[in-house]
Design a protein around this motif. Structure first.
Motif, mmCIF file in Angstrom:
data_model
loop_
_atom_site.group_PDB
_atom_site.id
_atom_site.type_symbol
_atom_site.label_atom_id
_atom_site.label_comp_id
_atom_site.label_asym_id
_atom_site.label_seq_id
_atom_site.Cartn_x
_atom_site.Cartn_y
_atom_site.Cartn_z
ATOM 1 N N ILE A 73 3.440 -1.444 1.942
ATOM 2 C CA ILE A 73 4.614 -2.474 2.077
ATOM 3 C C ILE A 73 5.471 -2.311 3.419
ATOM 4 C CG2 ILE A 73 6.614 -3.135 0.841
ATOM 5 C CD1 ILE A 73 5.305 -2.471 -1.860
ATOM 6 N N LYS A 74 5.668 -1.088 3.722
ATOM 7 C CA LYS A 74 6.567 -0.794 4.922
ATOM 8 C C LYS A 74 5.781 -0.208 6.224
ATOM 9 C CE LYS A 74 10.873 0.252 2.683
ATOM 10 N NZ LYS A 74 12.121 1.259 2.881
ATOM 11 N N LYS A 75 4.454 -0.410 5.807
ATOM 12 C CA LYS A 75 3.349 0.071 7.245
ATOM 13 C C LYS A 75 3.932 1.481 7.666
ATOM 14 C CE LYS A 75 1.669 -4.196 7.052
ATOM 15 N NZ LYS A 75 1.325 -4.257 5.521
ATOM 16 N N TRP A 76 4.162 2.469 6.886
ATOM 17 C CA TRP A 76 4.483 3.750 7.355
ATOM 18 C C TRP A 76 3.248 4.621 7.544
ATOM 19 C CZ3 TRP A 76 9.006 6.044 3.800
ATOM 20 C CH2 TRP A 76 9.897 5.491 3.974
ATOM 21 N N GLY A 77 3.506 5.538 8.596
ATOM 22 C CA GLY A 77 2.172 6.239 9.053
ATOM 23 C C GLY A 77 2.271 7.734 8.106
ATOM 24 N N ARG A 78 1.245 8.211 8.280
ATOM 25 C CA ARG A 78 1.233 9.753 7.469
ATOM 26 C C ARG A 78 2.258 10.438 7.615
ATOM 27 N NH1 ARG A 78 -4.888 9.318 8.502
ATOM 28 N NH2 ARG A 78 -5.798 8.485 6.441
ATOM 29 N N GLN A 79 2.895 10.645 8.881
ATOM 30 C CA GLN A 79 3.826 11.730 9.113
ATOM 31 C C GLN A 79 4.983 11.163 8.633
ATOM 32 O OE1 GLN A 79 3.619 11.700 13.437
ATOM 33 N NE2 GLN A 79 2.486 13.704 13.429
ATOM 34 N N ARG A 80 5.506 9.904 8.506
ATOM 35 C CA ARG A 80 6.704 9.501 8.005
ATOM 36 C C ARG A 80 6.779 9.791 6.458
ATOM 37 N NH1 ARG A 80 10.729 5.365 8.817
ATOM 38 N NH2 ARG A 80 12.326 5.716 7.242
ATOM 39 N N ILE A 81 5.498 9.341 5.668
ATOM 40 C CA ILE A 81 5.282 9.536 4.220
ATOM 41 C C ILE A 81 5.343 10.987 3.942
ATOM 42 C CG2 ILE A 81 3.730 9.199 2.651
ATOM 43 C CD1 ILE A 81 2.550 6.677 4.048
ATOM 44 N N THR A 82 4.793 11.696 4.818
ATOM 45 C CA THR A 82 4.985 13.467 4.751
ATOM 46 C C THR A 82 6.396 13.935 4.385
ATOM 47 O OG1 THR A 82 2.696 13.393 5.432
ATOM 48 C CG2 THR A 82 3.891 15.600 5.364
ATOM 49 N N LEU A 83 7.026 13.414 5.484
ATOM 50 C CA LEU A 83 8.437 13.845 5.731
ATOM 51 C C LEU A 83 9.464 13.395 4.521
ATOM 52 C CD1 LEU A 83 10.643 14.889 7.805
ATOM 53 C CD2 LEU A 83 10.754 12.418 8.563
ATOM 54 N N GLU A 84 9.036 11.910 4.200
ATOM 55 C CA GLU A 84 9.827 11.437 3.042
ATOM 56 C C GLU A 84 9.606 12.257 1.821
ATOM 57 O OE1 GLU A 84 12.434 9.406 3.340
ATOM 58 O OE2 GLU A 84 12.112 9.277 5.490
ATOM 59 N N LEU A 85 8.283 12.517 1.589
ATOM 60 C CA LEU A 85 7.882 13.214 0.430
ATOM 61 C C LEU A 85 8.476 14.674 0.387
ATOM 62 C CD1 LEU A 85 4.323 11.964 -0.080
ATOM 63 C CD2 LEU A 85 6.141 11.713 -1.723
ATOM 64 N N LYS A 86 8.372 15.366 1.580
ATOM 65 C CA LYS A 86 9.090 16.871 1.534
ATOM 66 C C LYS A 86 10.570 16.704 1.160
ATOM 67 C CE LYS A 86 5.834 18.910 4.946
ATOM 68 N NZ LYS A 86 5.729 19.081 6.372
ATOM 69 N N ARG A 87 11.314 15.511 1.639
ATOM 70 C CA ARG A 87 12.874 15.407 1.362
ATOM 71 C C ARG A 87 12.829 15.325 -0.153
ATOM 72 N NH1 ARG A 87 14.486 10.893 5.855
ATOM 73 N NH2 ARG A 87 14.697 12.546 7.645
#
Length: 157
Positions: A73-87
């Motif tokens: 949906i948001k077209k996020w890459g792996r780095q942004r997804i990883t960062l948000e999950l770590k948060r």
């Protein structure tokens, strides 16, 4: 004059069951919700254990749904997804498992489509500024630098 509502453990458990049934939640979100409901720590722990035992709360399932949604949906890459999950205090192991939800072919295809669509919308005659705007956009979305720089060289000679 509306005093903060207080909940019994049963009322709180029922509210959290529907909160978790509505959409996938992580432990941190559930803990915050219980904290906002002014539940004492013992009650919070008891409710979280109940949610885990009855499969309302599952970090791995949450992470997988999060990855699928943010990528599609948001077209996020792996780095942004990883960062948000770590948060959200998701463990590295679960993040790694969840990122397998994205196939490499879909990942590259989505990246290319996103970059090509964005480069057409950038109204900038200076090539250097245009490259920077595209790079900033793609980095913000969490795409890897080697992909971004290769694509910029391809799209803006």
């Amino acid at each position: 004059m509306n005093p903060q509502k207080t909940y019994t453990v049963d009322e709180a458990r029922k509210r959290l069951e529907s909160y978790c049934a509505y959409q996938e939640r992580c432990h941190k979100e559930v803990s915050q919700k219980l904290y906002d409901m002014r539940m004492i720590p013992e009650a919070r722990d008891q409710i979280i254990v109940h949610l885990l035992q009855h499969n309302f709360l599952n970090e791995e399932r949450f992470a997988q749904a999060f990855v699928r949604g943010k990528f599609r949906i948001k077209k996020w890459g792996r780095q942004r997804i990883t960062l948000e999950l770590k948060r959200k205090d998701i463990s590295k192991t679960i993040i790694t498992i969840a990122l397998r939800e994205i196939s490499d072919d879909d990942y590259i295809e989505t990246f290319n489509a996103l970059a090509e669509k964005k480069v057409e919308t950038i109204r900038e005659s200076n090539h250097q500024k245009k490259r920077k705007k595209l790079a900033d956009y793609l980095f913000y979305r969490g795409w890897e630098s080697h992909l971004v720089y290769d694509k910029i060289r391809e799209l803006i000679p």
